[in-house]
Design a protein around this motif. Sequence first.
Motif, PDB file in Angstrom:
ATOM      1  N   GLU A 186       0.827  -1.207   0.000  1.00 41.17           N
ATOM      2  CA  GLU A 186       0.000   0.000   0.000  1.00 41.17           C
ATOM      3  C   GLU A 186       0.861   1.256   0.000  1.00 41.17           C
ATOM      4  OE1 GLU A 186      -0.199  -2.496   1.968  1.00 41.17           O
ATOM      5  OE2 GLU A 186      -2.211  -3.385   1.855  1.00 41.17           O
ATOM      6  N   ALA A 187       1.923   1.258   0.821  1.00 37.55           N
ATOM      7  CA  ALA A 187       2.806   2.421   0.860  1.00 37.55           C
ATOM      8  C   ALA A 187       3.471   2.652  -0.495  1.00 37.55           C
ATOM      9  CB  ALA A 187       3.864   2.221   1.947  1.00 37.55           C
ATOM     10  N   ARG A 188       3.838   1.587  -1.152  1.00 32.69           N
ATOM     11  CA  ARG A 188       4.504   1.723  -2.466  1.00 32.69           C
ATOM     12  C   ARG A 188       3.575   2.369  -3.487  1.00 32.69           C
ATOM     13  NH1 ARG A 188       7.335  -3.327  -5.685  1.00 32.69           N
ATOM     14  NH2 ARG A 188       7.658  -2.271  -7.694  1.00 32.69           N
ATOM     15  N   VAL A 189       2.330   1.916  -3.509  1.00 36.68           N
ATOM     16  CA  VAL A 189       1.376   2.502  -4.454  1.00 36.68           C
ATOM     17  C   VAL A 189       1.179   3.988  -4.167  1.00 36.68           C
ATOM     18  CG1 VAL A 189      -1.023   2.449  -5.201  1.00 36.68           C
ATOM     19  CG2 VAL A 189       0.211   0.309  -4.850  1.00 36.68           C
ATOM     20  N   MET A 190       1.055   4.338  -2.902  1.00 44.11           N
ATOM     21  CA  MET A 190       0.846   5.753  -2.545  1.00 44.11           C
ATOM     22  C   MET A 190       2.062   6.593  -2.899  1.00 44.11           C
ATOM     23  SD  MET A 190      -1.181   5.640   1.082  1.00 44.11           S
ATOM     24  CE  MET A 190      -2.852   4.991   1.183  1.00 44.11           C
ATOM     25  N   TYR A 191       3.266   6.084  -2.621  1.00 47.22           N
ATOM     26  CA  TYR A 191       4.474   6.841  -2.982  1.00 47.22           C
ATOM     27  C   TYR A 191       4.532   7.071  -4.496  1.00 47.22           C
ATOM     28  CZ  TYR A 191       6.597   6.360   1.670  1.00 47.22           C
ATOM     29  OH  TYR A 191       6.878   6.449   3.008  1.00 47.22           O
ATOM     30  N   GLU A 192       4.216   6.029  -5.261  1.00 48.45           N
ATOM     31  CA  GLU A 192       4.264   6.188  -6.720  1.00 48.45           C
ATOM     32  C   GLU A 192       3.223   7.190  -7.199  1.00 48.45           C
ATOM     33  OE1 GLU A 192       3.727   2.179  -7.919  1.00 48.45           O
ATOM     34  OE2 GLU A 192       5.853   1.620  -7.687  1.00 48.45           O
ATOM     35  N   ASN A 193       2.023   7.149  -6.599  1.00 49.67           N
ATOM     36  CA  ASN A 193       1.000   8.140  -6.973  1.00 49.67           C
ATOM     37  C   ASN A 193       1.425   9.545  -6.581  1.00 49.67           C
ATOM     38  OD1 ASN A 193      -0.594   6.079  -7.975  1.00 49.67           O
ATOM     39  ND2 ASN A 193      -1.774   5.851  -6.080  1.00 49.67           N
ATOM     40  N   ALA A 194       2.044   9.658  -5.404  1.00 49.05           N
ATOM     41  CA  ALA A 194       2.517  10.972  -4.965  1.00 49.05           C
ATOM     42  C   ALA A 194       3.593  11.509  -5.899  1.00 49.05           C
ATOM     43  CB  ALA A 194       3.053  10.878  -3.535  1.00 49.05           C
ATOM     44  N   LEU A 195       4.477  10.606  -6.345  1.00 49.80           N
ATOM     45  CA  LEU A 195       5.535  11.043  -7.259  1.00 49.80           C
ATOM     46  C   LEU A 195       4.936  11.506  -8.584  1.00 49.80           C
ATOM     47  CD1 LEU A 195       8.614  11.167  -7.118  1.00 49.80           C
ATOM     48  CD2 LEU A 195       8.684   8.939  -8.240  1.00 49.80           C
ATOM     49  N   THR A 196       3.893  10.815  -9.023  1.00 47.96           N
ATOM     50  CA  THR A 196       3.222  11.230 -10.258  1.00 47.96           C
ATOM     51  C   THR A 196       2.525  12.581 -10.073  1.00 47.96           C
ATOM     52  OG1 THR A 196       2.878   8.904 -10.821  1.00 47.96           O
ATOM     53  CG2 THR A 196       1.547  10.545 -11.990  1.00 47.96           C
ATOM     54  N   SER A 197       1.861  12.771  -8.948  1.00 49.41           N
ATOM     55  CA  SER A 197       1.159  14.033  -8.696  1.00 49.41           C
ATOM     56  C   SER A 197       2.122  15.191  -8.541  1.00 49.41           C
ATOM     57  CB  SER A 197       0.302  13.905  -7.425  1.00 49.41           C
ATOM     58  OG  SER A 197      -0.636  12.857  -7.555  1.00 49.41           O
ATOM     59  N   ALA A 198       3.307  14.934  -7.990  1.00 52.07           N
ATOM     60  CA  ALA A 198       4.263  16.012  -7.777  1.00 52.07           C
ATOM     61  C   ALA A 198       4.800  16.575  -9.084  1.00 52.07           C
ATOM     62  CB  ALA A 198       5.419  15.520  -6.918  1.00 52.07           C
TER      63      ALA A 198
END
Length: 1075
Positions: free
Chosen positions: A525-537
């Motif tokens: 779950e943390a990995r998916v959120m980090y990847e989404n955050a990196l995309t949003s940034a």
Amino acid sequence: MDDFDGTTTGRSIDIELGGQEVITIDLDNLDPNPEDVLDVLKDGQCKIWVWTKFAGEYWRRGYLDAAEKIAHTAIECTNCLTFRSNGMVGYLPPMYSLLANLQIACARKAPKLILPDARQDILKDERSKEEFYREAALHLNTADRVASESGEGVSPTLAFLTRGIQQLATRSMDDALRSFEGVLAEKPTNVVALLGKARILYARRQYKDALRLFQDVLRYNPQCIPDPRIGVGLCMWSLGDKVKAKAAWERSLEVNPKEWAAQLLLGIESVNSSRGDSVTESERTHAIFYGSKLIEQAFKANQRNAAASNALSGLLLQMGQKVRVCVQADDVRIKTCRANNTIRRYFVNTDEGYLRAGRVSHADGAIAQATKYYTAAAEGQPKHVVAAIGMAQMQLRNDEIPAAIHTLDTLLQPPKPQRSLEATVISDLEQEKARARELFERVYKNLDREDPRPNGDISTRIPNIITEDMDMYAEIARLWQGENIDRMRKALKEALRISESTGQVDPRLLNNLAALQHLEGSYPEARVMYENALTSASTLTADMVEGITTSILYNLARVYEDQGEETLAKDAYDKLLSRHSEYVDAKIRQAQILANLNRHNDAHELLKQCLVSQPNNLNLRAFYTHFLIRANLHRPAKEFVFATLKDHDKHDVYSLCAAGWIQYHQARESRDSSPKAVEERKRGFQRSAEFYEKALQLDPMCAFAAQGLAIVTAEDALGTLGGAFPSPSLLANAREALDIFGKVRESLNDGSVYMNMGHCYYARDEFERAIESYETASMRFYNSHNVPALLCLCRAWYAKATKDQAFQSMNTALRYAQMAFHIQPNDKATMYNIAMIQQKCAEMLFAVPAAKRTLKDLQRVIEQAAHAQKLFASLANDKSSAVPYSRDIADQRRKYGDNMLRKGDEHLATQKQYEAGMQARLEAARKKRQEEKERQEELERQREEERLREAAKVAEERRAAREQAMEWTREVRMESDEEKEKKPKKPRKPKQDGASGDEGEPKKRRRKIRRATSEQGDEEQAAIFSDEEDVERPAKKRTIKKRVVRDEDEDEATGPSRKKQFKSKEMLSDTDEEM
């Protein structure tokens, strides 16, 4: 030589030597080196008053060492044989009194404290005040003793004054007051006694009485030094008359322009006056400038003046000159004013120095040091406002909010409550933090309620606006940070929901939520959120995207690493380093990955590069220390961690814990049994305990330090032999250590805690509980791949097997040893353990009776013992320079194994014979059981056949009985019908009135018939299934026949329809329920 060996003419003294030679010494031109004067005094055998005169002159000129040397020489010469013959020993009390005054004078310039952690003013080679005061008291006691022995002594006034000054210097106020009052009782105008009493009264806050005494001194001697005007001004200031106080200090400065006390007081008064509300800007600037100038002049006049150092450090701290402040703060903490200065005890103490040092450390970011200094200042003055506020700030930095509130409440509440707006505001803010959480929670609950009003005015829409406020939920999450993770996550999720509804997700929210999942071990779950955050940034502006993406990418790399995908993690770290080549955290993680791959040299080079770029990074130094320890480079690790403590931060808790572990490890691994080595080992354990204790003083919640100290306690490392041999108190220490480990386990979820608990259980011979703790550590935390944990399990199972003589437990110990050897195949100590256990297995089976072992186990242990012989031979012939075992013992075990294996064939033959006999007996018993079983089965078959024959016979008899019963029934029916035909018909009775009588009579007859038929059916049924003889049956038929005939006589008028019911007794019996 006559009685007078010296004469004074003006400011000179004539000393007569032998041979009528006279030497004149000018007192105004004394050489700082007193050697020539000492030679003259010795040759002239001068009296004590001459020695005292010269010592006093040197003291008056400031040559204290020369004066002390003259006094000691005088005492030595007086005690020699020549002087004793002249009876001069009795004149020594004045010299001892002079020495006491010299010690008190030296104490005025000596440091009060010798600080081990002074950063600028290093005074480790100097003597403290306490030492000088002790020597002064010793000299005074010697003077009293000599005077009582000789009958000669100093004057009572001089004795009381010297004793009073010494008592005043050591803060014995009551004794000093009695000494001064003893002098004043004889000489009411004695200036020294008046000054001493005035100082004591001032210290007791009796300002009016002290003022009167200072004024008396001024009246008796206007030129007195120390200047009584200083005391007059202090009393006036304390009484509230600051104008007269300032005037007294200004007059003192006019009379004694070189004295620092008036300059310092006027400077402080000027600086304080600049803070008034009615002061203009120009006046404020002038007052600060003038006050700073006076304070600096006072410090230059006496650089060992604690009061001036304190005032000057405060000014420098305001101007941001931290290094100079640090020097002055050290001065304040270790120096005091002159003993005869009026303001010494009342104006400043070491607490001010601690406060200044705390403020400097606070400004430098040294939180541990600042906490230490603020705490020391607050302990000295519990109601000091600045000290309390500073300590509260440090507690807030350490997230100790309840402690900070308690500190400020103690300051603001009785007794002696202090009025401080700053402390009140800080306390309110921290208390309001909990209040803010409560209010936010209340608002959050109210937002869930629907508004019943149908109109769409602004009051109806306000809750919706608040509900969609993302910043509010972010603030709620911040308030719950460190307090409640669930509520923090809930608030962040609401903020994320609002952010997603806007169409542009805030990457910071995703990053924070992912960090929570990461910390809880939810890596996917943390990995998916980090990847989404990196995309949003990537959609943010250029000035924001760099910092956010760097943090998110690092966190994502950590998740890759925790998931075991080290290739992806390395790529992420490489990408970070391509953007920021000096990103030390990324390099540290790369070094860890290399170390995990056993590429220690590459990891070492990478860490060295980090240390070159950031040598002061304590986190980096901590990881490098950890790396050296894991790589078994204990000596470089020790040198590095000591360098960290010496050159960077002596209060770094991690370095202190690492130093404690290294000292403990080196002492524990020492195998030298010589007395010197044992003593050195003991010192190593003691130093380890000292490091851990210091770490706990700096951080009482440090679980690692507590665990280290518990380890030392458990092994009785501080015993008489430093843990070199077992101690009688080992069990008690292990129990105490277990209590500590239990508390540490509540705050530190780490396998080392369980390992240490296992060690304690092992020391207490509780092997089962030790095994349980070791297995918890090995499986839960180390995935059964930690060699020390596996070896500890091997040791515990081996001890249990030896204690219980359990072969299976010994096999389990061997299995764990083999697992450890599989991970580290080059470990010779583990190889030795395997050989030892294999040999022990064979020894154990050889010792047990044949009935308690099997041939298969015996053959296996003999094979293992043969393998152990090869291992012992290899270990004994190992030519390495250092091995973790004794070659002689390995060779002895090999020889022992040879002797033991010679009996192997005998044990095998015995076991085979025993098992063959047991097998024969088992076969015989099995055959006997089979025969018995067959016999029982045959008997059972015969009984079954007999039972079936009996059953068939009974069934046949019953069938015949039924047939005979049916035949009888037919005969009875036929006889009954014949009798009915022969019997004449009776006339019909007249019909009675009433329907009830006509209807009731047939029913009555039918019931009677049913009873009769029922009785007949029962009797017939009984006859059919009865075993009685047939002789009784005709009688029963006759009875039934008469009864049937009687019934027919009564019911013949009913017609043929009723006769139809009496065709046979069997039919009547079967249809009884239907009728």
